[in-house]
Design a protein around this motif. Structure first.
Motif, PDB file in Angstrom:
ATOM      1  N   GLU A 225       0.813  -1.217   0.000  1.00 57.93           N
ATOM      2  CA  GLU A 225       0.000   0.000   0.000  1.00 57.93           C
ATOM      3  C   GLU A 225       0.849   1.270   0.000  1.00 57.93           C
ATOM      4  O   GLU A 225       0.346   2.354  -0.294  1.00 57.93           O
ATOM      5  CB  GLU A 225      -0.928   0.022   1.226  1.00 57.93           C
ATOM      6  N   TYR A 226       2.129   1.128   0.347  1.00 57.75           N
ATOM      7  CA  TYR A 226       2.983   2.319   0.425  1.00 57.75           C
ATOM      8  C   TYR A 226       3.365   2.770  -0.984  1.00 57.75           C
ATOM      9  O   TYR A 226       3.869   1.989  -1.794  1.00 57.75           O
ATOM     10  CB  TYR A 226       4.240   2.022   1.229  1.00 57.75           C
ATOM     11  N   THR A 227       3.118   4.025  -1.301  1.00 56.62           N
ATOM     12  CA  THR A 227       3.436   4.567  -2.628  1.00 56.62           C
ATOM     13  C   THR A 227       4.599   5.544  -2.531  1.00 56.62           C
ATOM     14  O   THR A 227       4.693   6.332  -1.587  1.00 56.62           O
ATOM     15  CB  THR A 227       2.211   5.289  -3.228  1.00 56.62           C
ATOM     16  N   LEU A 228       5.468   5.500  -3.520  1.00 59.38           N
ATOM     17  CA  LEU A 228       6.632   6.377  -3.577  1.00 59.38           C
ATOM     18  C   LEU A 228       6.290   7.660  -4.319  1.00 59.38           C
ATOM     19  O   LEU A 228       5.417   7.677  -5.195  1.00 59.38           O
ATOM     20  CB  LEU A 228       7.790   5.673  -4.292  1.00 59.38           C
ATOM     21  N   GLU A 229       7.011   8.708  -3.959  1.00 60.72           N
ATOM     22  CA  GLU A 229       6.908   9.950  -4.716  1.00 60.72           C
ATOM     23  C   GLU A 229       7.582   9.767  -6.068  1.00 60.72           C
ATOM     24  O   GLU A 229       8.446   8.903  -6.254  1.00 60.72           O
ATOM     25  CB  GLU A 229       7.568  11.101  -3.947  1.00 60.72           C
ATOM     26  N   ASN A 230       7.181  10.577  -7.025  1.00 59.63           N
ATOM     27  CA  ASN A 230       7.739  10.467  -8.385  1.00 59.63           C
ATOM     28  C   ASN A 230       8.472  11.763  -8.730  1.00 59.63           C
ATOM     29  O   ASN A 230       8.029  12.548  -9.552  1.00 59.63           O
ATOM     30  CB  ASN A 230       6.615  10.177  -9.388  1.00 59.63           C
ATOM     31  N   ASP A 231       9.633  11.983  -8.063  1.00 57.06           N
ATOM     32  CA  ASP A 231      10.416  13.194  -8.280  1.00 57.06           C
ATOM     33  C   ASP A 231      11.417  12.992  -9.411  1.00 57.06           C
ATOM     34  O   ASP A 231      11.813  11.864  -9.720  1.00 57.06           O
ATOM     35  CB  ASP A 231      11.167  13.581  -6.997  1.00 57.06           C
ATOM     36  N   ARG A 232      11.831  14.094  -9.968  1.00 59.52           N
ATOM     37  CA  ARG A 232      12.901  14.069 -10.975  1.00 59.52           C
ATOM     38  C   ARG A 232      14.214  14.368 -10.245  1.00 59.52           C
ATOM     39  O   ARG A 232      14.418  15.470  -9.725  1.00 59.52           O
ATOM     40  CB  ARG A 232      12.614  15.117 -12.055  1.00 59.52           C
ATOM     41  N   LEU A 233      15.111  13.398 -10.179  1.00 60.78           N
ATOM     42  CA  LEU A 233      16.305  13.493  -9.349  1.00 60.78           C
ATOM     43  C   LEU A 233      17.576  13.477 -10.184  1.00 60.78           C
ATOM     44  O   LEU A 233      17.787  12.564 -10.992  1.00 60.78           O
ATOM     45  CB  LEU A 233      16.341  12.316  -8.355  1.00 60.78           C
ATOM     46  N   ASP A 234      18.398  14.478  -9.987  1.00 64.14           N
ATOM     47  CA  ASP A 234      19.741  14.510 -10.575  1.00 64.14           C
ATOM     48  C   ASP A 234      20.674  13.803  -9.604  1.00 64.14           C
ATOM     49  O   ASP A 234      20.996  14.321  -8.528  1.00 64.14           O
ATOM     50  CB  ASP A 234      20.190  15.953 -10.808  1.00 64.14           C
ATOM     51  N   MET A 235      21.127  12.585  -9.955  1.00 62.72           N
ATOM     52  CA  MET A 235      21.879  11.772  -9.026  1.00 62.72           C
ATOM     53  C   MET A 235      23.218  12.397  -8.661  1.00 62.72           C
ATOM     54  O   MET A 235      23.676  12.272  -7.516  1.00 62.72           O
ATOM     55  CB  MET A 235      22.099  10.376  -9.619  1.00 62.72           C
ATOM     56  N   VAL A 236      23.866  13.085  -9.564  1.00 62.26           N
ATOM     57  CA  VAL A 236      25.153  13.700  -9.258  1.00 62.26           C
ATOM     58  C   VAL A 236      24.969  14.798  -8.215  1.00 62.26           C
ATOM     59  O   VAL A 236      25.725  14.887  -7.233  1.00 62.26           O
ATOM     60  CB  VAL A 236      25.807  14.255 -10.537  1.00 62.26           C
ATOM     61  N   GLU A 237      23.960  15.625  -8.390  1.00 61.99           N
ATOM     62  CA  GLU A 237      23.682  16.685  -7.416  1.00 61.99           C
ATOM     63  C   GLU A 237      23.307  16.083  -6.070  1.00 61.99           C
ATOM     64  O   GLU A 237      23.752  16.567  -5.011  1.00 61.99           O
ATOM     65  CB  GLU A 237      22.550  17.566  -7.938  1.00 61.99           C
ATOM     66  N   LEU A 238      22.482  15.040  -6.069  1.00 60.13           N
ATOM     67  CA  LEU A 238      22.076  14.392  -4.818  1.00 60.13           C
ATOM     68  C   LEU A 238      23.284  13.802  -4.094  1.00 60.13           C
ATOM     69  O   LEU A 238      23.423  13.945  -2.866  1.00 60.13           O
ATOM     70  CB  LEU A 238      21.034  13.313  -5.123  1.00 60.13           C
ATOM     71  N   LEU A 239      24.190  13.155  -4.843  1.00 61.58           N
ATOM     72  CA  LEU A 239      25.369  12.541  -4.226  1.00 61.58           C
ATOM     73  C   LEU A 239      26.300  13.608  -3.660  1.00 61.58           C
ATOM     74  O   LEU A 239      26.910  13.419  -2.597  1.00 61.58           O
ATOM     75  CB  LEU A 239      26.099  11.675  -5.250  1.00 61.58           C
ATOM     76  N   ARG A 240      26.422  14.723  -4.345  1.00 64.34           N
ATOM     77  CA  ARG A 240      27.265  15.817  -3.829  1.00 64.34           C
ATOM     78  C   ARG A 240      26.709  16.361  -2.512  1.00 64.34           C
ATOM     79  O   ARG A 240      27.476  16.703  -1.597  1.00 64.34           O
ATOM     80  CB  ARG A 240      27.375  16.915  -4.883  1.00 64.34           C
ATOM     81  N   GLN A 241      25.395  16.438  -2.412  1.00 62.31           N
ATOM     82  CA  GLN A 241      24.792  16.891  -1.163  1.00 62.31           C
ATOM     83  C   GLN A 241      25.101  15.904  -0.030  1.00 62.31           C
ATOM     84  O   GLN A 241      25.393  16.309   1.104  1.00 62.31           O
ATOM     85  CB  GLN A 241      23.278  17.031  -1.331  1.00 62.31           C
ATOM     86  N   LEU A 242      25.027  14.614  -0.337  1.00 71.40           N
ATOM     87  CA  LEU A 242      25.311  13.607   0.676  1.00 71.40           C
ATOM     88  C   LEU A 242      26.775  13.642   1.102  1.00 71.40           C
ATOM     89  O   LEU A 242      27.095  13.449   2.284  1.00 71.40           O
ATOM     90  CB  LEU A 242      24.955  12.217   0.141  1.00 71.40           C
ATOM     91  N   VAL A 243      27.668  13.862   0.142  1.00 66.51           N
ATOM     92  CA  VAL A 243      29.090  13.952   0.479  1.00 66.51           C
ATOM     93  C   VAL A 243      29.331  15.120   1.425  1.00 66.51           C
ATOM     94  O   VAL A 243      30.072  15.011   2.414  1.00 66.51           O
ATOM     95  CB  VAL A 243      29.934  14.096  -0.805  1.00 66.51           C
ATOM     96  N   ALA A 244      28.688  16.267   1.149  1.00 68.44           N
ATOM     97  CA  ALA A 244      28.825  17.424   2.036  1.00 68.44           C
ATOM     98  C   ALA A 244      28.300  17.101   3.430  1.00 68.44           C
ATOM     99  O   ALA A 244      28.852  17.555   4.443  1.00 68.44           O
ATOM    100  CB  ALA A 244      28.066  18.610   1.440  1.00 68.44           C
ATOM    101  N   GLU A 245      27.236  16.296   3.508  1.00 68.25           N
ATOM    102  CA  GLU A 245      26.660  15.921   4.798  1.00 68.25           C
ATOM    103  C   GLU A 245      27.557  14.985   5.580  1.00 68.25           C
ATOM    104  O   GLU A 245      27.686  15.106   6.809  1.00 68.25           O
ATOM    105  CB  GLU A 245      25.287  15.271   4.563  1.00 68.25           C
ATOM    106  N   PHE A 246      28.223  14.030   4.895  1.00 69.66           N
ATOM    107  CA  PHE A 246      29.022  13.020   5.570  1.00 69.66           C
ATOM    108  C   PHE A 246      30.510  13.370   5.636  1.00 69.66           C
ATOM    109  O   PHE A 246      31.279  12.619   6.244  1.00 69.66           O
ATOM    110  CB  PHE A 246      28.857  11.666   4.863  1.00 69.66           C
TER     111      PHE A 246
END
Length: 380
Positions: A225-246
């Motif tokens: 029953e759990y539905t996921l959001e359908n966002d448009r994600l730039d994986m390089v930008e997302l990974l850079r944000q995670l690197v800054a976080e970690f």
């Protein structure tokens, strides 16, 4: 083709000797029936003034010889044999239907008996319709066995989940209660020891909170029953944000995250929060098990229609026997239930990837462990 099918059905109902026997009987009965019909027609003719008059007129006109020639002509004989053959076939068909019904009844009784004992049935000896019925019954039985097996596996999984959750919840909770009892009973010596016990309780409570949070996330992802959001994600930008976080956490451990992006335009469709949770779990795992003063390598590239991301840490290798179970819930390589991990991080990562139509895998050799994530790209 139809003739072969007909002969095949005939062979399933009657043996060769039965076919020959009923063919002879049918022919004899057809002859008797035709002769009876002929005598009946003659009787009607003799009783009818009109028909008898026509016959006498034909004889007077053409003569007795001509009349006998017409009656015994090859055409009339051929018609006679054809009529006999048709009647014989009809009689044979009646015998066939009777034998077929008898055999169907017998085979149904055999199937019922076999089903009652749980034994398989030899379908080769069955008539086509009964064979098809038996095949369908076997398919139903196979589906029922699969459903029962799945139900047993689900029940076992539920029992294992309850056991593991109970164990993992009880361990930190027991520690919390133990330390709190020291505080409650004023058994600490001074404020320094009180602060020490308080910090221990706080750490155990944080671990307990993370376990409950991970368990909730895992069960929610596993729910249909759990539905996921359908966002448009730039994986390089997302990974850079995670690197800054970690990055700060890595530096505290004497480590550095090294980024390598072979492609910049890696756009996927998915739930941004869940994708972030996926890589947070992989980064946390790499920091936990990577050795100090070693890098954590992060690489992103394009392979066909997929974005491929590698998270690599260096240190002790994962045994080959443990690799297939890394993504199982509550699975820990060191088998030490007191470690800080909840045993759900990689299981959550796998569920997130699979819900996005992707794949996650792990390899470990030469003191290098690589977690590879494949996510389908948006077709531009």
């Amino acid at each position: 083709m139809k003739f072969k099918q007909m002969m095949g059905r005939l062979a399933h109902v009657m043996g060769p000797w039965q076919v020959a026997f009923f063919a002879i009987i049918s022919w004899l009965l057809a002859g008797v029936a035709l002769q009876t019909l002929y005598l009946w027609v003659l009787s009607i003719r003799d009783d009818s003034v009109v028909l008898r008059g026509l016959s006498d007129s034909f004889i007077d006109l053409f003569g007795r010889g001509k009349y006998n020639n017409v009656v015994e002509s090859p055409v009339l004989l051929l018609i006679k044999y054809l009529i006999t053959l048709i009647i014989a076939l009809l009689i044979f068909y009646i015998f066939y239907r009777l034998m077929r019904q008898r055999k169907l009844k017998k085979q149904l009784q055999t199937i019922n008996y076999a089903l009652g004992l749980g034994r398989p049935v030899d379908t080769e000896s069955l008539v086509p319709e009964i064979r098809e019925l038996e095949v369908n019954i076997e398919k139903m039985r196979a589906r029922q066995r699969n459903l029962m097996k799945q139900e047993q596996e689900a029940q076992q999984a539920k029992n294992d989940l309850i056991t593991n959750v109970s164990h993992d919840l009880r361990t930190p909770l027991t520690s919390i209660l133990g330390y709190l009892s020291y505080i409650h009973d004023d058994r600490y010596r001074d404020e320094v020891e009180l602060k020490y016990y308080t910090e221990l309780v706080y750490d155990k409570a944080k671990h307990l909170h993370k376990l409950i949070d991970d368990l909730f996330s895992y069960t929610r992802l596993e729910s249909a029953e759990y539905t996921l959001e359908n966002d448009r994600l730039d994986m390089v930008e997302l990974l850079r944000q995670l690197v800054a976080e970690f990055d700060g956490l890595a530096r505290d451990k004497g480590m550095e995250i090294v980024e390598t992006y072979e492609a910049e335009n890696l756009v996927v469709s998915g739930d941004g929060n869940q994708i972030m949770r996926l890589f947070e779990n992989l980064f946390s795992n790499a920091l936990r098990y990577g050795e100090g003063n070693k890098n954590i390598d992060l690489a992103a590239r394009k392979e066909g229609d997929f974005a491929v991301i590698d998270v690599i840490n260096y240190g002790e290798e994962i045994p080959a026997l443990d690799l297939p179970h890394l993504f199982d819930r509550f699975y820990k390589v060191d088998k030490n239930r007191t470690t800080t991990g909840t045993g759900l991080g990689l299981a959550i990562a796998k569920s997130i990837v699979e819900r996005h139509g992707g794949l996650v895998m792990a390899t470990s050799k030469h003191h290098k462990t690589t977690f590879t994530v494949k996510l389908p790209l948006i077709q531009m």
